[in-house]
Design a protein around this motif. Structure first.
Motif, mmCIF file in Angstrom:
data_model
loop_
_atom_site.group_PDB
_atom_site.id
_atom_site.type_symbol
_atom_site.label_atom_id
_atom_site.label_comp_id
_atom_site.label_asym_id
_atom_site.label_seq_id
_atom_site.Cartn_x
_atom_site.Cartn_y
_atom_site.Cartn_z
ATOM 1 N N LEU A 144 0.834 -1.208 0.000
ATOM 2 C CA LEU A 144 0.000 0.000 0.000
ATOM 3 C C LEU A 144 0.866 1.254 0.000
ATOM 4 N N THR A 145 1.997 1.163 0.661
ATOM 5 C CA THR A 145 2.866 2.345 0.664
ATOM 6 C C THR A 145 3.373 2.633 -0.752
ATOM 7 N N ILE A 146 3.638 1.578 -1.501
ATOM 8 C CA ILE A 146 4.079 1.775 -2.889
ATOM 9 C C ILE A 146 2.944 2.363 -3.720
ATOM 10 N N LEU A 147 1.756 1.808 -3.540
ATOM 11 C CA LEU A 147 0.618 2.292 -4.328
ATOM 12 C C LEU A 147 0.323 3.763 -4.017
ATOM 13 N N ARG A 148 0.443 4.135 -2.753
ATOM 14 C CA ARG A 148 0.214 5.543 -2.401
ATOM 15 C C ARG A 148 1.297 6.426 -3.011
ATOM 16 N N ALA A 149 2.520 5.939 -2.956
ATOM 17 C CA ALA A 149 3.620 6.730 -3.508
ATOM 18 C C ALA A 149 3.444 6.948 -5.005
ATOM 19 N N LEU A 150 2.878 5.960 -5.686
ATOM 20 C CA LEU A 150 2.670 6.087 -7.130
ATOM 21 C C LEU A 150 1.721 7.231 -7.483
ATOM 22 N N GLU A 151 0.929 7.658 -6.519
ATOM 23 C CA GLU A 151 -0.016 8.744 -6.771
ATOM 24 C C GLU A 151 0.637 10.130 -6.697
ATOM 25 N N LEU A 152 1.834 10.192 -6.142
ATOM 26 C CA LEU A 152 2.422 11.505 -5.849
ATOM 27 C C LEU A 152 2.468 12.449 -7.061
ATOM 28 N N PRO A 153 3.026 12.023 -8.209
ATOM 29 C CA PRO A 153 3.089 12.991 -9.322
ATOM 30 C C PRO A 153 1.708 13.462 -9.780
ATOM 31 N N ALA A 154 0.729 12.548 -9.775
ATOM 32 C CA ALA A 154 -0.620 12.943 -10.200
ATOM 33 C C ALA A 154 -1.245 13.893 -9.181
ATOM 34 N N LEU A 155 -1.012 13.644 -7.904
ATOM 35 C CA LEU A 155 -1.552 14.534 -6.871
ATOM 36 C C LEU A 155 -0.906 15.912 -6.951
ATOM 37 N N VAL A 156 0.384 15.930 -7.200
ATOM 38 C CA VAL A 156 1.079 17.215 -7.308
ATOM 39 C C VAL A 156 0.568 17.985 -8.533
ATOM 40 N N THR A 157 0.314 17.270 -9.598
ATOM 41 C CA THR A 157 -0.266 17.907 -10.786
ATOM 42 C C THR A 157 -1.625 18.513 -10.443
ATOM 43 N N GLU A 158 -2.407 17.779 -9.673
ATOM 44 C CA GLU A 158 -3.718 18.287 -9.257
ATOM 45 C C GLU A 158 -3.569 19.505 -8.347
ATOM 46 N N ALA A 159 -2.591 19.459 -7.444
ATOM 47 C CA ALA A 159 -2.357 20.608 -6.556
ATOM 48 C C ALA A 159 -2.026 21.847 -7.370
ATOM 49 N N ARG A 160 -1.178 21.667 -8.380
ATOM 50 C CA ARG A 160 -0.845 22.808 -9.247
ATOM 51 C C ARG A 160 -2.098 23.297 -9.951
ATOM 52 N N ARG A 161 -2.930 22.365 -10.378
ATOM 53 C CA ARG A 161 -4.133 22.739 -11.119
ATOM 54 C C ARG A 161 -5.110 23.540 -10.256
ATOM 55 N N VAL A 162 -5.205 23.176 -8.973
ATOM 56 C CA VAL A 162 -6.157 23.893 -8.120
ATOM 57 C C VAL A 162 -5.581 25.190 -7.573
ATOM 58 N N GLY A 163 -4.342 25.498 -7.926
ATOM 59 C CA GLY A 163 -3.843 26.829 -7.616
ATOM 60 C C GLY A 163 -2.721 26.929 -6.610
ATOM 61 N N VAL A 164 -2.182 25.804 -6.169
ATOM 62 C CA VAL A 164 -1.015 25.893 -5.277
ATOM 63 C C VAL A 164 0.161 26.403 -6.107
ATOM 64 N N ALA A 165 0.839 27.400 -5.588
ATOM 65 C CA ALA A 165 1.938 28.017 -6.337
ATOM 66 C C ALA A 165 3.063 27.017 -6.590
ATOM 67 N N GLU A 166 3.666 27.141 -7.777
ATOM 68 C CA GLU A 166 4.755 26.240 -8.143
ATOM 69 C C GLU A 166 5.881 26.287 -7.108
ATOM 70 N N VAL A 167 6.181 27.477 -6.639
ATOM 71 C CA VAL A 167 7.266 27.603 -5.665
ATOM 72 C C VAL A 167 6.921 26.875 -4.365
ATOM 73 N N ALA A 168 5.658 26.918 -3.983
ATOM 74 C CA ALA A 168 5.230 26.218 -2.763
ATOM 75 C C ALA A 168 5.291 24.709 -2.957
ATOM 76 N N VAL A 169 4.881 24.256 -4.143
ATOM 77 C CA VAL A 169 4.927 22.821 -4.445
ATOM 78 C C VAL A 169 6.358 22.309 -4.339
ATOM 79 N N ARG A 170 7.253 23.014 -5.006
ATOM 80 C CA ARG A 170 8.657 22.574 -5.011
ATOM 81 C C ARG A 170 9.264 22.654 -3.611
ATOM 82 N N ASP A 171 8.920 23.707 -2.916
ATOM 83 C CA ASP A 171 9.461 23.912 -1.572
ATOM 84 C C ASP A 171 9.013 22.791 -0.627
#
Lengths: 136, 94
Positions: A24-51
Motif C-alpha cells: 500500500l505504501t508503494i501504491l500511495r507513492a505512485l499517486e504523488l506525481p498525479a496529486l502534485v499535478t492536481e495541486a498545481r491545477r487547483v492553484g497551489v503556487a509552483e514555488v510552494a509545491v517545489r518547496d
C-alpha cells in the motif's frame, strides 16, 4: 480533477486482497506525481509545491508521506481553504517533528480549525469535500 | 489521440524546446536533458502500470526495474517536482 479521480479509482480497484501494508505504501507513492499535478491545477503556487517536496524529501520522508500531505492540501483547497499557507505550515509541522499520518492529520486539523469544510461538509466556496472518497 | 501519441508529442516537444532555447554545444546537452527527463517518466510509468496490474508483486517489479524502495521514492519525487514530467506521468497512467 477527473483525471486524478480516475487514477485513484484505478489504484483503488487493484486487487488489495493480495496486498499488504508494504505494498500500500508503494501504491500511495505512485499517486504523488498525479496529486502534485492536481495541486498545481487547483492553484497551489509552483514555488510552494517545489518547496514542500524538497522539505519532505530532504528530511527523508517517503513519497507516500508526500502524497498524503499533498492530498490533504488539495482536499482543503477544494473545501475553500486559502492557497497561500501550504509551504509555511508544512515547514512548521516538520520542524515540530511530525511525520507520516500525523503530519497529514495536522494539516487537516489546521484547516478545520480555520473552519474550512464546514458546516455540513461544505467549504467556504460551497463545494462539497471529497474526504475519504478515494483514499488508500 | 492515443496516450502513446500524446506522450511521443510531449517528448519531442520537450527535447525541441530544450534544444532550441540554447545555442552551439549547449543544444546537444539540452537535448540530452530532455531525453533523460522523458526516460525518467517512461520508467515511472512502466513501474506504475506494472504495479497497478499486479500490486502483490510490487517489490519484484521494483527490482526488475533496478529500483530499491529508496530509489523508487526518489523517482516519484523527481517526477513530481517537475510540472511537465508530473503532467506527462499523470496523463500516461490515467
Amino acid at each position: 480533477m477527473k483525471r486524478l479521480l480516475a487514477f485513484a479509482a484505478l489504484v483503488a480497484a487493484a486487487p488489495f486482497a493480495q496486498v499488504g501494508d508494504s505494498m500500500l505504501t508503494i501504491l500511495r507513492a505512485l499517486e504523488l506525481p498525479a496529486l502534485v499535478t492536481e495541486a498545481r491545477r487547483v492553484g497551489v503556487a509552483e514555488v510552494a509545491v517545489r518547496d514542500v517536496l524538497e522539505a519532505l524529501r530532504s528530511r527523508g520522508l517517503p513519497a507516500e508521506d508526500a502524497a498524503r500531505v499533498v492530498r490533504e492540501e488539495i482536499d482543503a483547497i477544494d473545501a475553500g481553504a486559502p492557497r497561500d499557507n501550504f509551504g509555511a505550515f508544512v515547514h512548521a509541522q516538520l520542524d515540530a517533528g511530525l511525520r507520516g499520518r500525523a503530519l497529514a492529520e495536522a494539516i487537516r486539523a489546521e484547516h478545520q480549525a480555520r473552519d474550512v469544510g464546514r458546516p455540513e461538509g461544505r467549504g467556504a466556496q460551497g463545494r462539497a469535500t471529497r474526504r475519504g472518497g478515494s483514499r488508500l | 489521440m492515443s496516450t502513446r501519441f500524446r506522450r511521443l508529442c510531449f517528448g519531442t516537444a520537450l527535447i525541441l524546446a530544450a534544444a532550441c532555447s540554447r545555442s552551439g554545444g549547449e543544444r546537444a546537452a539540452a537535448a540530452d536533458e530532455g531525453a533523460s527527463a522523458m526516460a525518467l517518466v517512461d520508467r515511472a510509468v512502466a513501474v506504475a502500470l506494472a504495479i497497478r496490474t499486479n500490486p502483490a508483486a510490487g517489490d519484484s517489479i521494483l527490482a526488475a526495474h533496478g529500483l530499491t524502495r529508496a530509489a523508487f521514492d526518489s523517482l516519484m519525487y523527481d517526477v513530481a517536482a517537475d510540472s511537465a514530467l508530473a503532467r506527462a506521468y499523470a496523463e500516461a497512467i490515467r
